[in-house]
Design an enzyme around this catalytic site. Structure first.
Site, PDB file in Angstrom:
ATOM      1  N   THR A   1     -12.098 -39.133  22.844  1.00 35.90           N
ATOM      2  CA  THR A   1     -11.306 -38.833  21.647  1.00 35.90           C
ATOM      3  C   THR A   1     -11.780 -37.540  21.001  1.00 35.90           C
ATOM      4  O   THR A   1     -10.965 -36.705  20.585  1.00 35.90           O
ATOM      5  CB  THR A   1     -11.409 -39.996  20.647  1.00 35.90           C
ATOM      6  N   ASP A   2     -13.091 -37.355  20.900  1.00 34.21           N
ATOM      7  CA  ASP A   2     -13.626 -36.115  20.337  1.00 34.21           C
ATOM      8  C   ASP A   2     -13.225 -34.911  21.181  1.00 34.21           C
ATOM      9  O   ASP A   2     -12.847 -33.861  20.654  1.00 34.21           O
ATOM     10  CB  ASP A   2     -15.155 -36.192  20.265  1.00 34.21           C
ATOM     11  N   ILE A   3     -13.330 -35.052  22.500  1.00 33.74           N
ATOM     12  CA  ILE A   3     -13.008 -33.945  23.397  1.00 33.74           C
ATOM     13  C   ILE A   3     -11.541 -33.553  23.249  1.00 33.74           C
ATOM     14  O   ILE A   3     -11.198 -32.365  23.128  1.00 33.74           O
ATOM     15  CB  ILE A   3     -13.313 -34.325  24.858  1.00 33.74           C
TER      16      ILE A   3
ATOM     17  N   GLY B   1     -10.850 -31.901  19.950  1.00 33.19           N
ATOM     18  CA  GLY B   1     -11.334 -30.527  19.967  1.00 33.19           C
ATOM     19  C   GLY B   1     -10.397 -29.607  20.730  1.00 33.19           C
ATOM     20  O   GLY B   1     -10.168 -28.458  20.330  1.00 33.19           O
TER      21      GLY B   1
END
Length: 413
Positions: free
Chosen positions: A182-184, A187
């Site tokens: 999710t973070d990737i 980003g």
């Protein structure tokens, strides 16, 4: 002959983000040539600096202070130590904003307003500023004040309901992805939004506020699974290593290991059946089309499973590849970086680190024929470029620089 510069040469980014989603965005921008100035908390820096072991090894093979996690998403940036809670520190950021194009932050919604570093405050001093906020749930809505954590959002955003083995099989149940996906993805979406806003600014001359939420990015990432739900009214369920919409498209056990078979169309299925020695399956009306194979998945997979166990993994891979059937091994990460294709593509890049060693990083997948990504700097030491940025960019004299540094060195309030 004109020398072409990096795509984002001349673009300056003030990076107030930490951990992964924001730094992943700014690393993409830095790889494309932007001057990214990473503003870090005094003495502590980005949280991920301490997320080890493992740590980068020094020349004597002892651990350094640089965690592998931090190294994964901070190359090509400059680091300055600034205490935003002090007047001196907040003023430094405002001075940087005056000469910058983009600011990326991942504070809680409204968290920077008390320092006068929110979008509404900063656009008054630089109307061209593109201000990108990366949060868990966005700038509005009932959850907007909640912190966002990748693991929690993988659960609430639906990914864990479709990841993992079926509930009725051994090992069944919800499973998170092996990385903070999710973070990737957030980003990556943030970097795309920044690039779009930069292009639009060429027309309007004005910046804007970009609202990137982990939950939004995560839900968008579910793509065809969302469409499956929209069109059928049924929520997709976990299918292990099988595909919801294509059969056979899954892992199989060979006599000595596992491999992936990814049959994408009916002609590939006929080729697959021929390699398996059962060409009649390709013409059988129960299996001749993908729709039919989905309807008869259980009996088909049972038959294929028995056949696949009769030969070794590499024998199947050799013959399936020769027949044009999509397939592949299941590698661990050490095997990935020994793969000849990965090697020739240069997907590991070692960059000289200020501690006198080489810092390994994963290469950018962005391949531009005329203006390639350059690996200019290893992920910086905490505050490595403070003096350089304050002196050269902000034209501060030694007295002013010392005042800023003293404010950063003061005990936290």
């Amino acid at each position: 002959m004109t020398v072409r510069t990096s795509p984002l040469f001349g673009v300056r980014v003030v990076d107030l983000s930490r951990v992964l989603a924001g730094p992943w965005c700014t690393q993409i921008l830095a790889d494309l040539g932007a001057d990214v100035i990473k503003v870090e908390r005094p003495r502590v820096g980005d949280d991920t600096r301490g997320w080890g072991p493992p740590y980068l090894k020094s020349v004597d093979n002892s651990d350094t202070s640089e965690a592998a996690y931090y190294l994964s998403c901070n190359r090509n940036k400059r680091s300055i130590e600034i205490d935003l809670s002090t007047q001196e520190g907040a003023d430094v950021v405002r001075k940087l904003v005056l000469i910058s194009d983009v600011l990326v932050e991942n504070y809680k919604v409204g968290g920077l307003k008390k320092y006068g570093l929110d979008y509404e405050s900063l656009k008054k001093i630089n109307p061209r500023l593109i201000y990108c906020s990366v949060t868990g749930f966005g700038q509005f809505g009932p959850y907007s004040q909640r912190p966002g954590y990748d693991f929690a959002i993988q659960g609430m955003g639906g990914l864990m309901s479709i990841t993992g083995e079926r509930d009725d099989l051994p090992g069944g149940g919800p499973q998170k992805a092996g990385i903070a996906v999710t973070d990737i993805v957030a980003g990556m979406y943030a970097s795309v939004a920044v690039l779009g806003a930069l292009v639009e600014r060429h027309r309007s001359g004005l910046g804007q506020h970009l609202d990137i939420a982990l939950l939004d990015s995560h839900v968008a990432m579910l793509s065809n699974q969302n469409s499956n739900f929209f069109t059928s009214g049924k929520a997709p369920r976990r299918a292990g290593n099988a595909h919801q919409n294509v059969v056979p498209y899954q892992t199989f056990a060979a006599s000595d290991g596992h491999l992936i078979v990814a049959v994408g169309n009916d002609s590939q299925f006929r080729a697959y059946a021929t390699v398996l020695g059962v060409p009649e399956l390709g013409a059988d009306p129960r299996y001749a089309t993908n729709s039919a194979r989905i309807g008869n998945r259980v009996e088909l997979i049972e038959r294929l499973t028995l056949i696949m166990k009769t030969r070794s993994r590499d024998e199947w891979l050799r013959d399936l590849e020769a027949a044009g059937v999509p397939c592949g091994p299941i590698n661990d990460i050490s095997q990935v970086f020994e793969d000849p294709q990965v090697k020739v593509r240069g997907l590991r890049r070692d960059i000289a680190h200020p501690l006198g060693v080489m810092a390994p990083t994963t290469a950018s997948p962005l391949r531009l024929s005329e203006t390639p990504v350059r690996y200019r700097m290893a992920p910086p030491l905490l505050g490595e470029h403070t003096y350089e940025v304050l002196r050269d960019l902000l034209q501060m004299d030694d007295v002013e620089i010392e005042r800023v540094r003293a404010s950063a060195d003061a005990p936290a309030k």
